[in-house]
Design a protein around this motif. Sequence first.
Motif, PDB file in Angstrom:
ATOM      1  N   LEU A  54       2.030   1.813  -3.596  1.00 38.26           N
ATOM      2  CA  LEU A  54       0.930   2.319  -4.421  1.00 38.26           C
ATOM      3  C   LEU A  54       0.600   3.765  -4.077  1.00 38.26           C
ATOM      4  CD1 LEU A  54      -1.276  -0.887  -4.208  1.00 38.26           C
ATOM      5  CD2 LEU A  54       0.043  -0.130  -6.205  1.00 38.26           C
ATOM      6  N   LEU A  67       3.815  -6.333  -8.574  1.00 37.12           N
ATOM      7  CA  LEU A  67       4.045  -4.905  -8.821  1.00 37.12           C
ATOM      8  C   LEU A  67       4.740  -4.689 -10.159  1.00 37.12           C
ATOM      9  CD1 LEU A  67       5.176  -3.730  -5.276  1.00 37.12           C
ATOM     10  CD2 LEU A  67       3.095  -3.005  -6.485  1.00 37.12           C
ATOM     11  N   THR A  97      -4.770   0.574  -5.854  1.00 37.98           N
ATOM     12  CA  THR A  97      -4.396   0.075  -7.187  1.00 37.98           C
ATOM     13  C   THR A  97      -5.231   0.770  -8.254  1.00 37.98           C
ATOM     14  OG1 THR A  97      -5.883  -1.835  -7.000  1.00 37.98           O
ATOM     15  CG2 THR A  97      -3.572  -2.184  -6.444  1.00 37.98           C
ATOM     16  N   ASP A 148       0.823  -1.210   0.000  1.00 33.22           N
ATOM     17  CA  ASP A 148       0.000   0.000   0.000  1.00 33.22           C
ATOM     18  C   ASP A 148       0.859   1.262   0.000  1.00 33.22           C
ATOM     19  OD1 ASP A 148      -2.325  -1.491  -0.127  1.00 33.22           O
ATOM     20  OD2 ASP A 148      -2.783  -1.289   2.009  1.00 33.22           O
ATOM     21  N   LEU A 158      -2.267  -8.279  -6.891  1.00 31.75           N
ATOM     22  CA  LEU A 158      -2.041  -7.365  -5.767  1.00 31.75           C
ATOM     23  C   LEU A 158      -3.210  -7.411  -4.790  1.00 31.75           C
ATOM     24  CD1 LEU A 158      -0.481  -4.384  -7.728  1.00 31.75           C
ATOM     25  CD2 LEU A 158       0.672  -5.821  -6.017  1.00 31.75           C
ATOM     26  N   HIS A 161      -3.097  -5.964 -10.968  1.00 24.27           N
ATOM     27  CA  HIS A 161      -3.960  -5.527  -9.862  1.00 24.27           C
ATOM     28  C   HIS A 161      -4.744  -6.680  -9.240  1.00 24.27           C
ATOM     29  CE1 HIS A 161      -6.907  -5.141 -13.196  1.00 24.27           C
ATOM     30  NE2 HIS A 161      -7.801  -5.392 -12.268  1.00 24.27           N
ATOM     31  N   PHE A 206      -3.507   2.931 -11.161  1.00 21.62           N
ATOM     32  CA  PHE A 206      -3.584   2.372 -12.501  1.00 21.62           C
ATOM     33  C   PHE A 206      -4.455   3.213 -13.427  1.00 21.62           C
ATOM     34  CE2 PHE A 206      -2.276  -2.208 -11.158  1.00 21.62           C
ATOM     35  CZ  PHE A 206      -1.046  -1.724 -10.767  1.00 21.62           C
ATOM     36  N   TYR A 262     -10.864  -3.137 -15.398  1.00 25.62           N
ATOM     37  CA  TYR A 262     -10.329  -3.416 -14.059  1.00 25.62           C
ATOM     38  C   TYR A 262     -11.332  -4.268 -13.280  1.00 25.62           C
ATOM     39  CZ  TYR A 262      -8.596  -2.249  -9.317  1.00 25.62           C
ATOM     40  OH  TYR A 262      -8.130  -2.293  -8.032  1.00 25.62           O
ATOM     41  N   CYS A 293       2.342  -5.012 -12.895  1.00 20.66           N
ATOM     42  CA  CYS A 293       1.142  -4.156 -12.743  1.00 20.66           C
ATOM     43  C   CYS A 293      -0.118  -5.022 -12.712  1.00 20.66           C
ATOM     44  CB  CYS A 293       1.066  -3.123 -13.859  1.00 20.66           C
ATOM     45  SG  CYS A 293       2.471  -2.014 -13.919  1.00 20.66           S
TER      46      CYS A 293
END
Length: 119
Positions: free
Chosen positions: A10, A64, A82, A7, A72, A69, A86, A103, A67
């Motif tokens: 991000l 990470l 995220t 976190d 994550l 998500h 993103f 997403y 990328c």
Amino acid sequence: MSKYLLDKFLYTVDRDPELVERYRDDPAGTVTWWEAEMANKLLNCTSDERTTWLAFTEEERTALSECDHVALFGLGAHPFLTLTLFIAMFERDHGPLEYQLAYAKAMEHITLPYPDIAT
């Protein structure tokens, strides 16, 4: 595994437009640099204050760097962090709300109970 460190990455990257662009252009390099230079700096403190024990797991580093998500979120990263990062990185490559819908679609297979996102 450190949900806090995920976190923190991000959060700090999302709040710096230069880091957003750096992460967009070179995700793996940015993760490596950030972990070495920024991970152990304390938030909201002078630059001289540091911890010494924080590091990503290989699984976190990979998620990470890619990328990813969904991965994550599975690792406990907060979905709002995220999403906002993103969006800053990828929304420009899509039409209105297209990235946000993609997403959500990528995460629709996840069912309750969700991973714990408390830090």
